[in-house]
Design a protein around this motif. Structure first.
Motif, mmCIF file in Angstrom:
data_model
loop_
_atom_site.group_PDB
_atom_site.id
_atom_site.type_symbol
_atom_site.label_atom_id
_atom_site.label_comp_id
_atom_site.label_asym_id
_atom_site.label_seq_id
_atom_site.Cartn_x
_atom_site.Cartn_y
_atom_site.Cartn_z
ATOM 1 N N ILE A 99 0.685 -0.910 0.210
ATOM 2 C CA ILE A 99 0.171 -0.135 0.232
ATOM 3 C C ILE A 99 0.677 1.357 0.330
ATOM 4 O O ILE A 99 2.012 1.381 0.365
ATOM 5 N N GLU A 100 0.669 1.973 -1.095
ATOM 6 C CA GLU A 100 1.429 3.096 -0.927
ATOM 7 C C GLU A 100 0.827 4.684 -1.010
ATOM 8 O O GLU A 100 -0.425 4.564 -1.656
ATOM 9 N N VAL A 101 0.849 5.788 -0.747
ATOM 10 C CA VAL A 101 0.136 6.224 0.204
ATOM 11 C C VAL A 101 0.935 7.660 -0.654
ATOM 12 O O VAL A 101 2.318 8.227 0.521
ATOM 13 N N THR A 102 0.901 8.687 -1.509
ATOM 14 C CA THR A 102 1.873 9.578 -1.395
ATOM 15 C C THR A 102 1.336 11.266 -2.074
ATOM 16 O O THR A 102 0.258 11.287 -2.827
ATOM 17 N N ASP A 103 1.388 11.273 -1.203
ATOM 18 C CA ASP A 103 1.253 13.453 -1.333
ATOM 19 C C ASP A 103 2.304 14.698 -1.342
ATOM 20 O O ASP A 103 3.513 13.619 -2.108
ATOM 21 N N THR A 104 1.685 15.562 -1.842
ATOM 22 C CA THR A 104 3.173 17.048 -1.984
ATOM 23 C C THR A 104 2.984 18.000 -1.017
ATOM 24 O O THR A 104 3.607 18.120 -1.133
ATOM 25 N N ARG A 105 3.757 16.930 -0.008
ATOM 26 C CA ARG A 105 4.032 17.817 1.210
ATOM 27 C C ARG A 105 5.199 16.941 1.327
ATOM 28 O O ARG A 105 5.770 16.549 2.657
ATOM 29 N N GLY A 106 5.817 17.509 0.752
ATOM 30 C CA GLY A 106 7.501 16.483 0.421
ATOM 31 C C GLY A 106 8.461 17.116 1.727
ATOM 32 O O GLY A 106 9.417 16.547 2.285
ATOM 33 N N VAL A 147 8.952 7.166 2.599
ATOM 34 C CA VAL A 147 9.972 7.574 1.531
ATOM 35 C C VAL A 147 9.932 9.043 0.291
ATOM 36 O O VAL A 147 9.104 9.334 -0.077
ATOM 37 N N PRO A 148 11.104 9.718 0.654
ATOM 38 C CA PRO A 148 11.154 10.973 0.473
ATOM 39 C C PRO A 148 11.111 11.101 -0.581
ATOM 40 O O PRO A 148 11.927 10.340 -1.749
ATOM 41 N N GLY A 149 11.070 12.532 -1.332
ATOM 42 C CA GLY A 149 10.585 12.143 -2.519
ATOM 43 C C GLY A 149 9.916 11.635 -3.906
ATOM 44 O O GLY A 149 9.445 10.839 -3.307
ATOM 45 N N PRO A 150 10.266 11.753 -5.722
ATOM 46 C CA PRO A 150 10.472 12.989 -5.434
ATOM 47 C C PRO A 150 10.295 14.329 -5.391
ATOM 48 O O PRO A 150 9.054 14.598 -5.307
ATOM 49 N N VAL A 151 11.315 15.550 -5.518
ATOM 50 C CA VAL A 151 10.423 16.963 -4.601
ATOM 51 C C VAL A 151 9.631 17.494 -5.441
ATOM 52 O O VAL A 151 9.967 17.068 -7.207
ATOM 53 N N PRO A 152 8.124 17.521 -4.792
ATOM 54 C CA PRO A 152 8.185 17.958 -3.413
ATOM 55 C C PRO A 152 7.512 16.755 -3.137
ATOM 56 O O PRO A 152 6.560 16.811 -1.582
ATOM 57 N N ARG A 153 7.486 15.267 -3.507
ATOM 58 C CA ARG A 153 6.348 14.257 -2.659
ATOM 59 C C ARG A 153 7.270 13.812 -1.561
ATOM 60 O O ARG A 153 8.230 14.037 -1.431
ATOM 61 N N LYS A 154 5.952 13.246 -1.022
ATOM 62 C CA LYS A 154 6.846 11.813 -0.154
ATOM 63 C C LYS A 154 5.584 10.999 0.071
ATOM 64 O O LYS A 154 4.586 10.565 -0.672
#
Length: 148
Positions: free
Chosen positions: A87-94, A131-138
Motif C-alpha cells: 500500500i502506498e500513499v503519496t502526497d505533495t508535502r515532501g 520514502v522522501p521525494g522526488p520533490v515535492p512528494r513523499k
C-alpha cells in the motif's frame, strides 16, 4: 523421437491499482472513500481487506490532513506481488515527513483525538516506511504478508 515437455505455470499474482484523490478539509470522507476503493479492489482480487482497509484509512487521513496542499492530489496505490500486498500513499508535502518505523510516539494526552494513525499502521503492517521525494512528494508505504 519427439518429446513434449509439460511445464506447470502458476497464475500471475501481480495486481495493481492506483488512483488520484483530491485532499479536502474533510479528511474523514476522503479516508472513507480510500477504504471503500481498497475493499472493492481487494475483494475483486479475492483477497481479505480488513487490515488493508484500516491501514489505507489511516494513511489517507494523514495525507488529507498533514500532506494537504491546495490544488494538488494525493495518490493511493495498491500492488500485490507474490504473497505480499503493498500500500502506498503519496502526497505533495515532501517538507512534512513523518517519523519512520520505531520512531512514532503516542500522543502525550491520553484523551487526544488524533495522533495515533501511524501507531495503528505500525501495529497492523508487517513492514512500513517513508520514502522522501522526488520533490515535492513523499510516500508512506505499508506491506502486508498475505500468507501467515
Amino acid at each position: 523421437m519427439n518429446q513434449e515437455i509439460l511445464r506447470t505455470q502458476h497464475p500471475s499474482t501481480e495486481q495493481t491499482f492506483s488512483v488520484l484523490l483530491s485532499p479536502t478539509r474533510r479528511g474523514a470522507r476522503l479516508a472513507r472513500l480510500a477504504r471503500l476503493l481498497t475493499v472493492a479492489h481487494l475483494g475483486a482480487w479475492g483477497l481479505s481487506s480488513e487490515t488493508a482497509a484500516q491501514i489505507v484509512g489511516e494513511l489517507a487521513a494523514n495525507a488529507s490532513v498533514h500532506g494537504r496542499v491546495q490544488g494538488r492530489d494525493f495518490q493511493l496505490s495498491l500492488a500485490v506481488s507474490g504473497q505480499r500486498l503493498r500500500i502506498e500513499v503519496t502526497d505533495t508535502r515532501g517538507d512534512s515527513v513523518p517519523p519512520g518505523p520505531g520512531a512514532v510516539k503516542a500522543p502525550e494526552d491520553d484523551h487526544a483525538e488524533n495522533g495515533r494513525g501511524l501507531l495503528i499502521v505500525e501495529a497492523l503492517a508487517d513492514h512500513w516506511g517513508v520514502v522522501p521525494g522526488p520533490v515535492p512528494r513523499k510516500t508512506v508505504w505499508a506491506e502486508i504478508d498475505l500468507v501467515r
